[in-house]
Design an enzyme around this catalytic site. Sequence first.
Site, PDB file in Angstrom:
ATOM      1  N   GLU A 410     -16.065  42.886 -59.578  1.00  0.00           N
ATOM      2  CA  GLU A 410     -17.155  43.021 -58.587  1.00  0.00           C
ATOM      3  C   GLU A 410     -18.436  42.347 -59.074  1.00  0.00           C
ATOM      4  OE1 GLU A 410     -17.330  43.423 -55.633  1.00  0.00           O
ATOM      5  OE2 GLU A 410     -15.199  43.895 -55.685  1.00  0.00           O
TER       6      GLU A 410
HETATM    7  C1  LIG Z   1      -8.190  44.594 -62.819  1.00  0.00           C
HETATM    8  C2  LIG Z   1      -8.865  43.546 -62.008  1.00  0.00           C
HETATM    9  C3  LIG Z   1      -8.974  43.712 -60.638  1.00  0.00           C
HETATM   10  C4  LIG Z   1      -9.584  42.720 -59.863  1.00  0.00           C
HETATM   11  N1  LIG Z   1      -9.601  42.850 -58.491  1.00  0.00           N
HETATM   12  C5  LIG Z   1     -10.015  41.804 -57.735  1.00  0.00           C
HETATM   13  C6  LIG Z   1      -9.846  41.818 -56.305  1.00  0.00           C
HETATM   14  O1  LIG Z   1      -9.357  42.781 -55.726  1.00  0.00           O
HETATM   15  N2  LIG Z   1     -10.230  40.722 -55.607  1.00  0.00           N
HETATM   16  C7  LIG Z   1     -10.770  39.615 -56.204  1.00  0.00           C
HETATM   17  O2  LIG Z   1     -11.088  38.663 -55.506  1.00  0.00           O
HETATM   18  N3  LIG Z   1     -10.953  39.578 -57.558  1.00  0.00           N
HETATM   19  C8  LIG Z   1     -10.571  40.636 -58.324  1.00  0.00           C
HETATM   20  N4  LIG Z   1     -10.712  40.591 -59.698  1.00  0.00           N
HETATM   21  C9  LIG Z   1     -11.345  39.427 -60.303  1.00  0.00           C
HETATM   22  C10 LIG Z   1     -12.751  39.723 -60.848  1.00  0.00           C
HETATM   23  O3  LIG Z   1     -13.627  39.982 -59.800  1.00  0.00           O
HETATM   24  C11 LIG Z   1     -13.155  38.542 -61.734  1.00  0.00           C
HETATM   25  O4  LIG Z   1     -12.402  38.647 -62.918  1.00  0.00           O
HETATM   26  C12 LIG Z   1     -14.653  38.536 -62.022  1.00  0.00           C
HETATM   27  O5  LIG Z   1     -15.353  38.203 -60.854  1.00  0.00           O
HETATM   28  C13 LIG Z   1     -15.039  37.540 -63.120  1.00  0.00           C
HETATM   29  O6  LIG Z   1     -14.483  36.278 -62.891  1.00  0.00           O
HETATM   30  P1  LIG Z   1     -13.673  35.534 -64.061  1.00  0.00           P
HETATM   31  O7  LIG Z   1     -12.670  36.507 -64.564  1.00  0.00           O
HETATM   32  O8  LIG Z   1     -13.197  34.240 -63.561  1.00  0.00           O
HETATM   33  O9  LIG Z   1     -14.739  35.333 -65.197  1.00  0.00           O
HETATM   34  P2  LIG Z   1     -15.731  34.077 -65.388  1.00  0.00           P
HETATM   35  O10 LIG Z   1     -16.381  33.748 -64.095  1.00  0.00           O
HETATM   36  O11 LIG Z   1     -15.034  33.020 -66.124  1.00  0.00           O
HETATM   37  O12 LIG Z   1     -16.858  34.731 -66.326  1.00  0.00           O
HETATM   38  C14 LIG Z   1     -16.608  35.063 -67.691  1.00  0.00           C
HETATM   39  C15 LIG Z   1     -17.906  35.546 -68.335  1.00  0.00           C
HETATM   40  O13 LIG Z   1     -18.897  34.516 -68.257  1.00  0.00           O
HETATM   41  C16 LIG Z   1     -20.068  34.961 -67.598  1.00  0.00           C
HETATM   42  N5  LIG Z   1     -20.562  33.922 -66.678  1.00  0.00           N
HETATM   43  C17 LIG Z   1     -19.838  33.174 -65.817  1.00  0.00           C
HETATM   44  N6  LIG Z   1     -20.641  32.336 -65.125  1.00  0.00           N
HETATM   45  C18 LIG Z   1     -21.886  32.572 -65.545  1.00  0.00           C
HETATM   46  C19 LIG Z   1     -23.168  32.039 -65.189  1.00  0.00           C
HETATM   47  N7  LIG Z   1     -23.307  31.095 -64.254  1.00  0.00           N
HETATM   48  N8  LIG Z   1     -24.260  32.532 -65.823  1.00  0.00           N
HETATM   49  C20 LIG Z   1     -24.138  33.483 -66.775  1.00  0.00           C
HETATM   50  N9  LIG Z   1     -22.956  34.020 -67.138  1.00  0.00           N
HETATM   51  C21 LIG Z   1     -21.848  33.572 -66.539  1.00  0.00           C
HETATM   52  C22 LIG Z   1     -19.668  36.214 -66.823  1.00  0.00           C
HETATM   53  O14 LIG Z   1     -20.740  37.142 -66.737  1.00  0.00           O
HETATM   54  C23 LIG Z   1     -18.522  36.767 -67.653  1.00  0.00           C
HETATM   55  O15 LIG Z   1     -19.006  37.647 -68.627  1.00  0.00           O
HETATM   56  C24 LIG Z   1     -10.132  41.577 -60.488  1.00  0.00           C
HETATM   57  C25 LIG Z   1     -10.042  41.433 -61.871  1.00  0.00           C
HETATM   58  C26 LIG Z   1      -9.392  42.373 -62.626  1.00  0.00           C
HETATM   59  C27 LIG Z   1      -9.237  42.147 -64.103  1.00  0.00           C
END
Ligand SMILES: Cc1cc2nc3c(=O)[nH]c(=O)nc-3n(C[C@H](O)[C@H](O)[C@H](O)COP(=O)(O)OP(=O)(O)OC[C@H]3O[C@@H](n4cnc5c(N)ncnc54)[C@H](O)[C@@H]3O)c2cc1C
Length: 522
Positions: A410
């Site tokens: 989220e």
């Molecule tokens: C158990 C689980 C349930 C989930 N359920 C859903 C769901 O129902 N629907 C759905 O759509 N998604 C879902 N997700 C996905 C989840 O919302 C994403 O994992 C989350 O939004 C982060 O994206 P990412 O994993 O690609 O991390 P990334 O975007 O790669 O980020 C990794 C880290 O880098 C930081 N970061 C990234 N970009 C920036 C920036 N521009 N500036 C500063 N910091 C940055 C972030 O804060 C984070 O700490 C789920 C994930 C899990 C693990």
Amino acid sequence: MKPFTAPLDDILFTLTHVAGADSTPDWDAEMAREIGAHFAAFAEGEIAPLDEPGDRQGCRLENGRVRMPDGFGAVYKAYAEQGWPGLTAPEDHGGQGMGALMLAITSEIFSGANHSLQMVTGLVPGAIRVLTRFGTNEQQARHIPGLASGNTLATMCLTEPGAGSDLSRIRCRAVQDGTTWQISGEKIFISGGDQDMSEEILHLVLARTSDNGVKGLSLFLCPSTKADGTRNSVTVTRIEEKMGLHASPTCQLAFDGAEAELIGAEGQGLHAMFTMMNHARADVALQGVAHAARAYDVASHYAAERQQGRKPDGSPATLADHADVQRILTEIDTRAMGGRAICHLAFVAMDRGDAPDLVDFLTPVAKVACTEAGMRAAELGMQVLGGYGYLSEYRLEQTYRDARITAIYEGANGIHERMLATRLLTGAPGAAFDAFLQGEDHAGLLPLWQRARAYLQKAADPTPLAHDVMALTIHTLLAALYARIAKAADHHPDPTRIRQLAEEGIRTARSFAPAHAARLGL
Ligand SMILES: Cc1cc2nc3c(=O)[nH]c(=O)nc-3n(C[C@H](O)[C@H](O)[C@H](O)COP(=O)(O)OP(=O)(O)OC[C@H]3O[C@@H](n4cnc5c(N)ncnc54)[C@H](O)[C@@H]3O)c2cc1C
């Protein structure tokens, strides 16, 4: 293991006497207690007992379909038969038309009892809100009754392998085909992407209708069954293995020309999806509170019973007699109550509808504060139990594992911090929060917060300051809310405990807010 007990008195205390629920148009304190007590009994008796076996058994993928752990289907059936999915759905579509504050009560209890199951069922109110705001009358009439009756569960499909925090990278594409659309592409990490509890699943999918960055994204309703009664082309390609939430299927989904319908205007998908995400964010904040409250429940009961060491008079002591254990327990309790007060303040402001800027400001603050509180409380609770905290017997290690994701999904907490620093703090939402604090007993922290805000307005790049600004904001808000909590203590069945945690909360806010201001160079 200590059986789950819903913290209903604490919930009703902050909602009514701290956040001011009675200032909302439809608030009925007696009805809230009655509904809360019904749900608490259901959660304690039927939902919570599935938490441990669900964690152990997990979900599995069989012949392309997700199988939930044993007992989940039956408890979901009872949940639907009792009318819980339609609690806040409009009455003319089969719901009970209750105000959103009821969800603040039931969602927290549900997450404390069984976070995994809450995840799979919890997107329904957000989906109904999207339909109510952006759907046509015909779309509302076709989709809301199924969601309200429990026949249909909803998903939120945003994330893709290349698009996590940055949704402008979404590649899933929607192509118009006469009156319908066809979606093709891959989504990952979709909670409840498939399950065998509801007849139908309504996927809310963010997909690309043009190459114009986020303006090329539109929102679609993509049901698991097509209009002609056959299965839609949405398949689960795998379930993710993860640290916790084993009973919540996190699915990789392939859309292969899946039949869908546009909801809202083309190119306005992100705007529409924000309605669902804001609901989900408030829910995730409550998940953090639920974990903190559960950690307090387990740790305080254990500490009261386990004998270790001696009191100053030489008689046998329990863990709870030791100053350091008391310190830890008070911190857990303080974090749970403070986080809950932030959430309830946001829910009340949302329900009143007269301060949208304040709601915009409070939503990310609640998300970060409460998820941090949940993780920290779970960790501290394990410390109180010593070696038993690390073992699975008392289940705090499950709380620890389940709570961890709340700071990531989220919108990762870092993204919320960045949003506060770049968009919310210096604009109208920041001004709304400033105005709110001026009417509060903020323990003298408001001038410090105002200086941070002014400093940020001048910063060429506020992003390196974002973490400390969020922390300073949380401490300032908490100071004001603990002052409200202290004032209202006599309305709680245990005023001594409430006064103690409020004092501890104010002391903590007063000590840590200046440290974060100092890190900003103020
Ligand atoms: C158990 C689980 C349930 C989930 N359920 C859903 C769901 O129902 N629907 C759905 O759509 N998604 C879902 N997700 C996905 C989840 O919302 C994403 O994992 C989350 O939004 C982060 O994206 P990412 O994993 O690609 O991390 P990334 O975007 O790669 O980020 C990794 C880290 O880098 C930081 N970061 C990234 N970009 C920036 C920036 N521009 N500036 C500063 N910091 C940055 C972030 O804060 C984070 O700490 C789920 C994930 C899990 C693990």
